[in-house]
Scaffold this motif. Structure first.
Motif, PDB file in Angstrom:
ATOM      1  N   LEU A   1     -15.637  18.298  11.089  1.00 12.61           N
ATOM      2  CA  LEU A   1     -16.678  17.995  10.104  1.00 12.61           C
ATOM      3  C   LEU A   1     -17.855  17.362  10.839  1.00 12.61           C
ATOM      4  CD1 LEU A   1     -17.688  17.773   7.150  1.00 12.61           C
ATOM      5  CD2 LEU A   1     -16.593  15.524   7.067  1.00 12.61           C
ATOM      6  N   PRO A   2     -18.891  18.152  11.184  1.00 13.87           N
ATOM      7  CA  PRO A   2     -20.063  17.591  11.867  1.00 13.87           C
ATOM      8  C   PRO A   2     -20.790  16.590  10.976  1.00 13.87           C
ATOM      9  CG  PRO A   2     -20.005  19.989  12.059  1.00 13.87           C
ATOM     10  CD  PRO A   2     -18.983  19.608  11.031  1.00 13.87           C
ATOM     11  N   VAL A   3     -21.377  15.565  11.593  1.00 10.49           N
ATOM     12  CA  VAL A   3     -22.138  14.568  10.845  1.00 10.49           C
ATOM     13  C   VAL A   3     -23.326  15.246  10.157  1.00 10.49           C
ATOM     14  CG1 VAL A   3     -23.541  12.469  11.022  1.00 10.49           C
ATOM     15  CG2 VAL A   3     -21.466  12.719  12.397  1.00 10.49           C
ATOM     16  N   GLY A   4     -23.548  14.914   8.899  1.00 13.38           N
ATOM     17  CA  GLY A   4     -24.639  15.495   8.136  1.00 13.38           C
ATOM     18  C   GLY A   4     -24.236  16.718   7.348  1.00 13.38           C
ATOM     19  N   THR A   5     -22.968  17.117   7.425  1.00 13.58           N
ATOM     20  CA  THR A   5     -22.487  18.276   6.679  1.00 13.58           C
ATOM     21  C   THR A   5     -21.355  17.859   5.736  1.00 13.58           C
ATOM     22  OG1 THR A   5     -20.816  18.886   8.332  1.00 13.58           O
ATOM     23  CG2 THR A   5     -23.043  19.778   8.614  1.00 13.58           C
ATOM     24  N   SER A   6     -20.934  18.792   4.905  1.00 13.66           N
ATOM     25  CA  SER A   6     -19.836  18.534   3.972  1.00 13.66           C
ATOM     26  C   SER A   6     -18.902  19.732   3.949  1.00 13.66           C
ATOM     27  CB  SER A   6     -20.369  18.244   2.565  1.00 13.66           C
ATOM     28  OG  SER A   6     -21.036  19.379   2.042  1.00 13.66           O
ATOM     29  N   VAL A   7     -17.684  19.508   3.505  1.00 15.92           N
ATOM     30  CA  VAL A   7     -16.709  20.583   3.369  1.00 15.92           C
ATOM     31  C   VAL A   7     -15.886  20.318   2.117  1.00 15.92           C
ATOM     32  CG1 VAL A   7     -14.977  19.399   4.772  1.00 15.92           C
ATOM     33  CG2 VAL A   7     -14.868  21.876   4.529  1.00 15.92           C
ATOM     34  N   SER A   8     -15.549  21.382   1.399  1.00 17.42           N
ATOM     35  CA  SER A   8     -14.784  21.255   0.164  1.00 17.42           C
ATOM     36  C   SER A   8     -13.410  21.893   0.322  1.00 17.42           C
ATOM     37  CB  SER A   8     -15.530  21.926  -1.006  1.00 17.42           C
ATOM     38  OG  SER A   8     -16.780  21.318  -1.206  1.00 17.42           O
TER      39      SER A   8
END
Length: 411
Positions: free
Chosen positions: A140-147
């Protein structure tokens, strides 16, 4: 009834010292206690000891002991006055859903629906897999999101890699669920053997139309709110809901992250279904003003918590004095009312007098009921004499009347 009380008393007497159960000393750190608990929980978990019925009881004893020593307030109470202090306040136990039967799980879900705070533990299987390092980690890169969707009593592991600048500014990791799923946000520290050891956990809370949980690594002490602290005491004393509200503020064990990859996880804490979630990692550099406000607010809350502890003492004293005055008021009012009633009753006995009517030309007084009361002239006479006297009076009146009539005829 008597056997039940005896059994309860015996259970209290037989309880072992939590430090002895976890094999730690009284000056052990929180981390040492946590590590000891995890090892013993994995060792005695019923799923791993199907052929050993004693393991289930030992597992409960370990969980009970950790419930005391992992809570700073309960640990302080136990160190001061033993189990009696905890019995007086009421213990908030954590429930291992993976160890509950279907019926008990239904009841737990019902209580949760009704708003009763229920703390749940993480499945030992998840902790064991993390310690062994056999989990799958998603980046999970900083500044992104995952669901995603995570099964109940299971976890999705997430790896967040941060550079030196991001580490210096601070990192925020947060999880939200538009479906209002119940979940836990976990943070693991990497062990020397390549496994991951649980260091932090946050339970999701409902905020508006979503449930959410967050962790803040901002280089200053951040606190989390544990809504289950003193929950039982607050139900017994509604006013405690205010005074104990800030007591649930617990310091997070980790306040900053170093550059590198850090392991988080979303744990499905729903009772029956999967948990839908969205997780994101943010650098606090773009929220610098908000970060400073949070630091100020945290300090203000701590100051206010100390003030409330002192104010509660003053309030309880004033409330006791008010209650005493109110009770006296009721007693005095009742006493005065009774005195006045007695006074009115006595006075009424004087005011109920007989009405006296004087009959002219008679030696008697009428008492209003047709009876005659003897006068001085008739006192001492027999009834026959009284009757003869009455006849004489009537005869004289008659003669006098007749004389007058005859006199008028002559004229």
């Amino acid at each position: 009834m008597g056997s039940t009380k005896e059994g309860t008393l015996a259970a209290r007497v037989m309880r072992r010292d939590p430090y002895e159960v976890l094999s730690v000393s009284r000056d052990s750190s929180d981390q040492e206690i946590k590590t000891a608990y995890r090892k013993l929980a994995l060792k005695y978990h019923p799923d791993k000891n199907a052929s050993n019925p004693e393991a289930s009881e030992l597992f409960k004893e370990v969980a009970f002991s950790y419930g005391i020593l992992s809570d700073p307030e309960k640990r302080k109470q136990y160190d001061t006055a033993g189990f009696e202090a905890l019995d007086a306040e009421g213990m908030d136990m954590e429930i291992d859903l993976s160890n509950l039967g279907t019926v008990n799980t239904v009841f737990a879900a019902l209580f949760s629906k009704l708003g009763v705070p229920i703390k749940t533990t993480i499945s030992p299987n998840v902790l064991e897999e993390a310690l062994s390092g056999t989990v799958t980690v998603r980046p999970l890169p900083v500044g992104t999101s995952v669901s995603g969707k995570v099964e109940k009593q299971s976890a999705h592991f997430i790896g967040v890699t941060i550079n030196y600048e991001q580490a210096q500014c601070g990192i925020v990791v947060r999880v939200t669920s538009a479906a209002q799923s119940k979940f836990k946000l976990l943070y693991f520290e990497q062990e020397s053997n390549g496994g991951y050891d649980l260091a932090l956990q946050e339970d999701s809370e409902k905020t508006g139309k979503v449930t959410s949980a967050g962790m803040y690594f901002l280089h200053f002490q951040v606190y989390r709110m544990d809504s289950t602290v003193n929950a039982l005491a607050m139900t017994k004393d509604p006013e405690a809901a205010f005074f104990k509200r800030l007591e649930g503020l617990q310091p997070c064990e980790v306040s900053e992250l170093k550059a590198g990859t850090h392991i988080f996880a979303v744990y499905g804490d729903n009772f029956f279904k999967t948990a839908s979630y969205t997780i994101e990692a943010l650098c606090s550099k773009s929220y610098e003003d908000t970060t400073h406000k949070l630091k100020d607010i945290e300090s203000e809350i701590l100051r206010k918590r100390n003030e409330l502890r002192q104010f509660e003492i003053e309030y309880r004293k004033a409330l006791a004095h008010f209650q005493e005055a109110t009770n006296r008021y009721s007693q005095e009012k009742q006493f005065v009312d009774e005195l006045l009633q007695q006074r009115d009753s006595i006075q009424s006995s004087f005011t109920v007098a007989r009405s006296i009517v004087n009959t002219s030309g008679s030696g008697h007084y009428s008492n209003g009921s047709g009876s005659k009361i003897p006068t001085e002239d008739t006192k001492g006479m027999s009834p026959e004499e009284e009757g003869s006297s009455d006849l004489k009076d009537k005869s004289s009146r008659k003669r006098w009347f007749n004389l007058n009539l005859k006199g008028s005829d002559k004229k």
